[in-house]
Design an enzyme around this catalytic site. Sequence first.
Site, mmCIF file in Angstrom:
data_model
loop_
_atom_site.group_PDB
_atom_site.id
_atom_site.type_symbol
_atom_site.label_atom_id
_atom_site.label_comp_id
_atom_site.label_asym_id
_atom_site.label_seq_id
_atom_site.Cartn_x
_atom_site.Cartn_y
_atom_site.Cartn_z
ATOM 1 N N ALA A 168 19.716 1.136 13.757
ATOM 2 C CA ALA A 168 19.767 0.304 12.554
ATOM 3 C C ALA A 168 18.866 -0.923 12.694
ATOM 4 O O ALA A 168 18.189 -1.325 11.743
ATOM 5 C CB ALA A 168 21.202 -0.114 12.267
ATOM 6 N N LEU A 171 15.306 0.234 12.105
ATOM 7 C CA LEU A 171 15.027 0.469 10.698
ATOM 8 C C LEU A 171 14.940 -0.841 9.927
ATOM 9 O O LEU A 171 14.088 -1.000 9.037
ATOM 10 C CB LEU A 171 16.100 1.371 10.091
ATOM 11 N N LYS A 172 15.788 -1.812 10.261
ATOM 12 C CA LYS A 172 15.742 -3.096 9.560
ATOM 13 C C LYS A 172 14.401 -3.792 9.781
ATOM 14 O O LYS A 172 13.844 -4.397 8.858
ATOM 15 C CB LYS A 172 16.882 -3.996 10.042
ATOM 16 N N LEU A 173 13.860 -3.725 10.984
ATOM 17 C CA LEU A 173 12.564 -4.342 11.243
ATOM 18 C C LEU A 173 11.456 -3.672 10.418
ATOM 19 O O LEU A 173 10.574 -4.347 9.878
ATOM 20 C CB LEU A 173 12.228 -4.278 12.729
ATOM 21 N N ASN A 176 11.853 -4.813 6.851
ATOM 22 C CA ASN A 176 11.322 -6.161 6.660
ATOM 23 C C ASN A 176 9.798 -6.193 6.693
ATOM 24 O O ASN A 176 9.172 -7.010 6.008
ATOM 25 C CB ASN A 176 11.901 -7.109 7.715
#
Length: 295
Positions: A168, A171-173, A176
């Site tokens: 997670a 994926l968040k990086l 962003n």
Amino acid sequence: MLNIGFIGLGLMGQGMATNLIKHNFSLTIMAHRNRAPIEALCQLGANEVGTPAEVASRSDLVFVCVSTSEQMENITLGSEGLLAGANPGLIIVDCSTSLPQSTQRLSANIEAAGCHLLDAPLARTPKEAREGRLNVMVGGSKKVVDQAWPAIESFAENIFHIGELGSAHKLKLINNYLSLGAAALAAEAAAMAANMEVDQQKLFEVCSQGGANSAMFNAVMPWVLEADETRLRFSLGNAGKDMGYLSETITASGFESMMLPALREVLKQAENTLGNDQYVPRLYDASMLRNKQDL
């Protein structure tokens, strides 16, 4: 009902914690130099303590929502950290945008203490946090995710179980990267329009109706047109930090990006010019200043 702890009551955290109370979870929060959110939550029924260890001792599950992996590590592993007060089985949920390599290292210490870690970074804004409508990406074992799910659901509209621990945060990086890249393009396009004496209102009207439209275009343009930066209250400092984490992560995986270094330079210059606490829509200001200086 799980007993919940919460550390990190900033723009996102306060809304999340408020929704936990509204859904009848018992909530323990940690003292902070900014008293306003602490006092507001205590009035709603939260209990205040002084250290992460005290939060852990009263909790079955602890949410942490801070800025950096270093902060997350100190909160967890410090002499008065979460593990110092944890009961076996404690679930720690890292809602920060953290470095995946740090998440993996931290998990080894947490599991050795008989506890569990989930990475659960957030998408959307403080407005959706207050409304209980965040998007939450979760990494970790399904068994632990299922235990945490009802608490996460109190402040989330959409929950995505991405995969194993650390997935997670990765994926968040990437999320962003896409978002900040679009914001940087929108800001520079608006500055180009100003430089070429193109009506920026017309730029907005035309581009918002075609392939150039995006959520980030619609977040940046209110600042350009109306000096309204409330659509994207995300700091240049956090943006630069996140892209630094992404750079470190892709380097470790053996991937080479051509566009990420350029985005990092844009963010770095804006942060140096305007300050790290200014919000991302002000990339427009940085572009205007840079071109004025070039002239």
